[in-house]
Design a protein around this motif. Structure first.
Motif, PDB file in Angstrom:
ATOM      1  N   TYR A  49      50.770  23.057   5.259  1.00 47.32           N
ATOM      2  CA  TYR A  49      51.547  24.292   5.116  1.00 47.32           C
ATOM      3  C   TYR A  49      52.903  24.154   5.816  1.00 47.32           C
ATOM      4  N   TYR A  93      65.490  31.008  11.574  1.00 43.76           N
ATOM      5  CA  TYR A  93      65.340  32.456  11.482  1.00 43.76           C
ATOM      6  C   TYR A  93      63.881  32.830  11.617  1.00 43.76           C
ATOM      7  N   GLU A  94      63.644  34.079  11.999  1.00 47.78           N
ATOM      8  CA  GLU A  94      62.271  34.580  11.993  1.00 47.78           C
ATOM      9  C   GLU A  94      62.254  35.983  11.407  1.00 47.78           C
ATOM     10  N   ALA A  97      68.467  37.273  17.453  1.00 45.64           N
ATOM     11  CA  ALA A  97      67.145  37.346  18.087  1.00 45.64           C
ATOM     12  C   ALA A  97      67.129  36.376  19.253  1.00 45.64           C
ATOM     13  N   PRO A 115      52.422  32.920   9.738  1.00 44.40           N
ATOM     14  CA  PRO A 115      53.664  33.669   9.974  1.00 44.40           C
ATOM     15  C   PRO A 115      54.861  33.000   9.286  1.00 44.40           C
ATOM     16  N   ALA A 116      55.763  33.833   8.810  1.00 45.32           N
ATOM     17  CA  ALA A 116      56.930  33.328   8.088  1.00 45.32           C
ATOM     18  C   ALA A 116      57.879  32.595   9.023  1.00 45.32           C
ATOM     19  N   LYS A 117      58.404  31.464   8.536  1.00 43.38           N
ATOM     20  CA  LYS A 117      59.482  30.757   9.241  1.00 43.38           C
ATOM     21  C   LYS A 117      60.559  30.472   8.210  1.00 43.38           C
ATOM     22  N   PHE A 118      61.786  30.611   8.625  1.00 48.90           N
ATOM     23  CA  PHE A 118      62.878  30.349   7.689  1.00 48.90           C
ATOM     24  C   PHE A 118      63.898  29.428   8.342  1.00 48.90           C
ATOM     25  N   ALA A 165      58.621  38.038  17.248  1.00 49.38           N
ATOM     26  CA  ALA A 165      60.045  38.038  17.531  1.00 49.38           C
ATOM     27  C   ALA A 165      60.354  38.979  18.681  1.00 49.38           C
ATOM     28  N   GLU A 168      58.569  23.104   5.330  1.00 44.24           N
ATOM     29  CA  GLU A 168      59.879  23.195   5.987  1.00 44.24           C
ATOM     30  C   GLU A 168      60.560  21.829   6.051  1.00 44.24           C
ATOM     31  N   ARG A 209      61.333  25.019  17.256  1.00 46.99           N
ATOM     32  CA  ARG A 209      60.550  26.146  16.754  1.00 46.99           C
ATOM     33  C   ARG A 209      59.083  25.793  16.559  1.00 46.99           C
ATOM     34  N   GLY A 227      55.501  29.057  17.247  1.00 47.46           N
ATOM     35  CA  GLY A 227      56.057  29.863  16.169  1.00 47.46           C
ATOM     36  C   GLY A 227      55.281  31.143  15.948  1.00 47.46           C
ATOM     37  N   ALA A 228      54.038  31.201  16.411  1.00 43.63           N
ATOM     38  CA  ALA A 228      53.225  32.384  16.184  1.00 43.63           C
ATOM     39  C   ALA A 228      53.666  33.563  17.044  1.00 43.63           C
TER      40      ALA A 228
END
Lengths: 236, 420
Positions: A167, B376-377, A144, B353-356, A23, A171, A219, A19-20
């Motif tokens: 953290y 989403y990112e 994306a 980092p943001a994750k959605f 994009a 989600e 992800r 995930g890091a």
């Protein structure tokens, strides 16, 4: 605790990047509007666009190839590609723009292709504006790209960091209750870490079938899966 | 693991650099004020309070003592939920998380002084302000309708008494009567919401008034889960529902709430119930704060900060953020990103980092649930869709039942995530 994957799961599949990773954006629509000059001799896009030498390009993202109704006549090659299941997404359009004949033999699109990946990304960003917006129609095509990376065996021996897992867990807790209640959605608390990691990798590789879990797992990096396993294993 | 984390931070988003200097507050603890106690605001307040462990002073401003979730309110109309089951209070946020909950309206924001004024006269200073006020309606969007007509023609797009009123009106329809819906243009709260509502009204009418009809006037040629809803309407409610898209005048609608008529492209219909869902915009406090451009408040995807004022974060329906639909799930997801960014800015805690993500479940009939979702990112330009999925037409009944049960689990999960 090192995590050992059982033989049930092959290690050689391509999976999503951590995930890091930044994009991979699809480009700059404004520059893409200029790149579209290459296309506008044959293709129209935007309000009131009609078929000309080529079909109009409104709503092309997510559209099966050769599927514009009305009276547009496609080449046999493109008709066949459409019948075979070719759908226009970022990746297929990118390949087509790079070299049309590589993707679709016998296409009538007499275009040598855009060599520059940035130009392709830009013109695709421009075209993307004339297709369904996911905000309005959530099932619309992605905007994306999914980054991909090879999985190496070392990353499977990761010791999860529960603080990082805490953290990331936000989600999960939109659906899975942190108190372990399992009404309608399974509990994910107090699992043995290895079971948790195995389950998540099985979703990630689409061996387990649930679409929401597949999407979430794809992800997550291997570190992140280990961290979540560590966090949820000890949650009170 | 430290190696992994170092690598992780090294590739972190640019935004974390901007947030790396913690703000010091001469008065003591940094102060966060959250306006709006829904899926965005309640979640943000709870996560900031929970994760800062008392290091940040959190105040939540929400006018209502009992909050009715807009999600699942259609299920009340269909008879699948009691109204009380979608009502939530703020007791746990106050008692367990130490959040100062104030039931009042925010009436003004002074961005220079960094204060919020409430209708009752209280002035709240803030270091960071979080706005999550949901939607308001665009005036004049449906000719003949304004909010003074909402008793005759309810919108029921803010849950509670409006939802109750709409259901009562459906129950009181004469035999064989006509229910009309004026559907909204994009973008609006909960893209599948109007069509789930049509399904739920049809379900109710099929039980109590099976010869009644439903007419939908829609300015959009396509809507969310369209194929799934249309399949469900054919299977469960054959002959009951007529949907008029823009090709059939669905975008050219006037209403007369006094006469109870709807004029669709020149054809006037007498209706027994009319559900007007007007075009929408950011909650009014965003306008008052001066952070809107057009109808919505643009935000920085990495942190959900307003593009106009870095001391303000905006969440949920009010934002212009990119690809995420305006849903409770989205607001909840955005709230966690904002909470992390706010803690990073005010206490120097780690920023990842943001994750959605988002999933929208809809109920078409008893045990016939469907869903659509995506991940989403954050990019510099917008929140971008990376991947997604949607239920398929023709799925078997067991899967649809399972999907519905899953939505019940999600409801329990997200409301616990919001309210504690």
């Amino acid at each position: 605790m090192p995590i050992r994957l059982s033989g049930a799961i092959a290690l050689s599949l391509l999976i999503s990047a951590p995930g890091a990773a930044l994009a991979d954006e699809i480009g700059d629509a404004e520059r893409g509007a200029e790149v579209f000059d290459y296309c506008s001799g044959c293709h129209e896009v935007g309000k009131g666009a009609e078929n000309g030498i080529g079909p109009h390009l409104n709503g092309i993202f997510g559209r099966p190839a050769a599927s514009v109704a009305d009276d547009y006549h496609y080449s046999e090659g493109l008709e066949r590609a459409g019948a075979d299941g070719l759908v226009w997404h970022l990746d297929t359009l990118d390949a087509y723009l790079e070299n049309p004949k590589t993707l679709v033999s016998g296409t009538r699109m007499s275009f040598d292709g855009l060599e520059d990946p940035q130009e392709r990304a830009d013109v695709l960003a421009y075209l993307r504006k004339f297709s369904d917006n996911p905000q309005n129609i959530p099932e619309a095509d992605p905007t994306a790209r999914k980054p991909e990376v090879e999985l190496s065996p070392e990353v499977l021996e990761i010791v999860g960091d529960p603080e990082y897992g805490e953290y990331l867990s936000s989600e999960c807790t939109t659906c899975h209750q942190s108190d372990g209640n399992d009404e309608g959605i399974p509990s994910i608390t107090n699992w043995p870490e290895e079971d948790f990691v195995l389950a998540m990798h099985a979703y990630k590789r689409e061996i387990r079938p649930h679409p929401v879990m597949q999407m979430m797992a794809q992800r997550l990096s291997d570190e992140e899966i280990a961290a979540l396993a560590a966090y949820f294993a000890d949650i009170q | 693991m430290t190696m992994n984390r170092r690598a992780f931070i090294g590739t972190g988003v640019a935004a974390s650099a901007a947030l790396s200097a913690p703000m010091l507050n001469a008065q003591g603890k940094p102060r966060v004020v959250v306006i709006g106690g829904g899926a965005g605001g309640a979640t943000a307040a709870r996560y900031i309070a929970k994760d800062s462990k008392g290091a940040i002073d959190v105040t939540l401003v929400e006018p209502t003592r009992s909050y009715y979730t807009c999600f699942f309110s259609n299920l009340y109309i269909g008879g699948f939920r009691k109204l009380g089951s979608i009502a939530h209070s703020y007791g746990t946020l106050a008692s367990e998380f130490g959040i100062n909950v104030i039931h009042d309206w925010a009436t003004g924001i002074d961005r220079e002084a960094r204060t919020v004024t409430l209708a009752g006269g209280t002035v709240l200073p803030y270091d960071r302000l979080i706005l999550s006020p949901g939607i308001d309606f665009v005036e004049g969007a449906v000719p003949g309708w304004d909010t003074t007509a909402q008793n005759a023609m309810p919108h029921a797009y803010k849950a509670g008494s409006q939802t109750e009123l709409l259901k009562a009106q459906v129950e009181a329809m004469p035999e064989g009567g006509l229910f009309a819906m004026v559907a909204p243009p994009n973008p609006y709260r909960c893209p599948p919401g109007p069509y789930e509502r049509v399904s739920m009204v049809a379900h109710l009418l099929k039980e109590i008034n099976p010869t009644a009809k439903i007419l939908v006037a829609d300015p959009k040629p396509k809507f969310s889960k369209m194929a799934l809803f249309q399949e469900g309407w054919r299977n469960h409610y054959a002959g009951m529902i007529e949907w008029l898209g823009p090709d059939f005048g669905g975008g050219n609608v006037k209403v007369d709430p006094a006469a109870m008529t709807v004029d669709i492209d020149g054809t006037v219909e007498n209706v027994d119930v009319c559900n007007v869902i007007p075009a929408q915009k950011a909650g009014r406090i965003c306008d008052l704060a001066g952070i809107t451009e057009g109808n919505w408040a643009p935000v920085v995807p990495h942190t959900m900060q307003s593009r106009v004022d870095e001391n303000i974060h905006v969440l949920g329906d009010s934002t212009d953020q990119g690809d995420m639909p305006k849903s409770g799930f989205s607001a909840n997801s955005q709230a966690k990103v904002a909470a992390m960014a706010v803690r990073g800015a005010l206490t120097g805690s780690k920023v990842f980092p943001a994750k959605f993500s988002n999933t929208c479940w809809s109920l078409i009939n008893t045990d016939d649930g469907v869903k659509v979702g995506a991940s989403y990112e954050a990019t510099d330009e917008k929140i971008s869709k990376v991947d997604g999925f949607i239920s398929q037409t023709g799925e078997d009944a067991a899967l649809r039942e399972r999907t519905y049960e899953e939505s019940l689990g999600w409801y329990a999960g997200i409301t616990e995530d919001m309210f504690g």
